[in-house]
Design an enzyme around this catalytic site. Sequence first.
Site, short mmCIF file in Angstrom:
data_model
loop_
_atom_site.label_atom_id
_atom_site.label_comp_id
_atom_site.label_asym_id
_atom_site.label_seq_id
_atom_site.Cartn_x
_atom_site.Cartn_y
_atom_site.Cartn_z
N LYS A 1 5.73 8.30 4.11
CA LYS A 1 4.39 8.00 3.58
C LYS A 1 3.90 6.68 4.18
CE LYS A 1 1.31 6.37 0.42
NZ LYS A 1 0.76 5.00 0.33
N ASP B 1 -8.31 15.26 12.27
CA ASP B 1 -8.01 15.99 11.04
C ASP B 1 -6.69 15.49 10.46
OD1 ASP B 1 -7.23 17.85 9.15
OD2 ASP B 1 -7.89 19.58 10.30
N HIS C 1 1.95 -7.20 -1.52
CA HIS C 1 1.08 -6.28 -2.23
C HIS C 1 0.37 -6.98 -3.38
CE1 HIS C 1 0.83 -2.23 -1.04
NE2 HIS C 1 2.12 -1.99 -1.03
N GLU D 1 -6.15 1.60 1.07
CA GLU D 1 -5.01 0.90 0.44
C GLU D 1 -4.90 -0.51 0.97
OE1 GLU D 1 -1.35 3.17 0.32
OE2 GLU D 1 -0.16 1.34 0.17
C1 MEV Z 1 3.31 2.09 0.32
O1 MEV Z 1 2.04 2.67 0.52
C2 MEV Z 1 4.23 2.45 1.47
C3 MEV Z 1 5.68 1.99 1.29
O2 MEV Z 1 6.17 2.49 0.04
C4 MEV Z 1 6.45 2.57 2.44
C5 MEV Z 1 7.95 2.42 2.31
O3 MEV Z 1 8.48 2.32 1.18
O4 MEV Z 1 8.61 2.43 3.37
C6 MEV Z 1 5.77 0.51 1.23
#
Ligand code: MEV
Length: 441
Positions: free
Chosen positions: A280, A296, A393, A86
């Site tokens: 995430k 892992d 991004h 990513e």
């Molecule tokens: C994107 O891979 C991860 C984010 O969505 C984490 C977040 O919103 O805190 C930017």
Amino acid sequence: MKGEKSIAGFSKLSKRGKLKWIVENFFKDPELVMHELKSYWLPDEQQKILDGFSENTITNFHLPFGVAPNFLINGKTYCVPMVIEESSVVAAASSAAKYWQSRGGFQAEVIDTIKVGQIHFWYQGDASQLQLQMPKIKQVLVEKVRDLCLAMEKRGGGVVDIELKSLAPQIPNGHQLFVTFRTADSMGANFINTVLEKMAIEFVRFCQEDEALRKAEVEILMSILSNHTPECRVRVEVSCPVDSLSAPGQDLSNAAFAHRLYTAVQIALEDPFRAATHNKGIFNGIDAVVLATGNDFRAVEAAGHTYAARDGQYRSLSYCSIEDDQFRFGLEIPLALGTVGGLTNLHPMARRSLEMLENPNAEELAAITAAVGLAQNFAALRSLVTVGIQQGHMKMHLSNILQRLEATEKEIAQALLYFRDKAVSQQAVREYLRLVRSPQT
Ligand code: MEV
């Protein structure tokens, strides 16, 4: 043969045979695809190592290997290897590492390293008799697996304890032996499972021979480690006076920035929809280090998400406080990692990753990994509560699209300027390039 989508004995084919069957049955241009898939093969010796990790391999799937320098953790500076597909993740980790390097760095502490295995079984008799016999059962089982534990014990690990737990009434006559372990610098999955399977056999033997227990039947269902490792946990924190917590951009005071970060974490603690995305982001960093070091990542994810839901609701793994004008941001997460055994020493790049980290032990690696998770979370929140996530991004996204469309360096530079205040999409970039490339323009 074409159109024949199932096959007997596929695993027995040679690698070339497998590849041939795949390209002939699933691709429009078999020769081209064969050539392309073979182009990812490594020289024989290296390829043999990779092929040994899995089955039915036909080629390799590459992922970028990046590094995030300047991670100051417990007073030592690391350059952290990260494997992730990513865009922006490595840049975000590096930027957050730099930010906190000048504010004292990350303080990390391994709380404990206990791991868990379970032997699930049915016992048709009086469970109180089982409970009565537990001290003896424990002593016998530990003795019976001693040979399997010798090497581990030398390294400071081994079986820690065995408890009896009832699964009734949900599972009638269901019980488990809940076995705890320490596994030193290895992740320990194979060790734990081997010990559990031997214990299970010995447990049945014990029950069949014991005066009080042999009246009823005992039957093993399964023996396996648990990836829920709440006692194999690390805590990492950053902190600084609110005064020093400078925000990106000029419009926001440091205090307002701190409050916005704090509130973002509070929302992730309360709202599972936000918590999932928040965590995430943490795993963007954690998984990248876990992968780079040959650990892992599915186990680490399972442990982390289970821990995040430990009180019955899924919540943020990170926390934040502002007290006496001090900003504190931390993460507590289970991390069952190894620096010996498994892929860590077999995968050539995992070995190099560990070398880059100056060959940490498992606890040090857990501290580093948690710090990257926290850095990632900080970087994401810093963007989210200020300029928004898309700015950074989209810059990356734009570069990727431009590269895919084979833009020249000059076109890339011009496009980055042009799209500074415009929405980026594949279509918009394509149209932009069409215009700048047309002779009239
Ligand atoms: C994107 O891979 C991860 C984010 O969505 C984490 C977040 O919103 O805190 C930017």
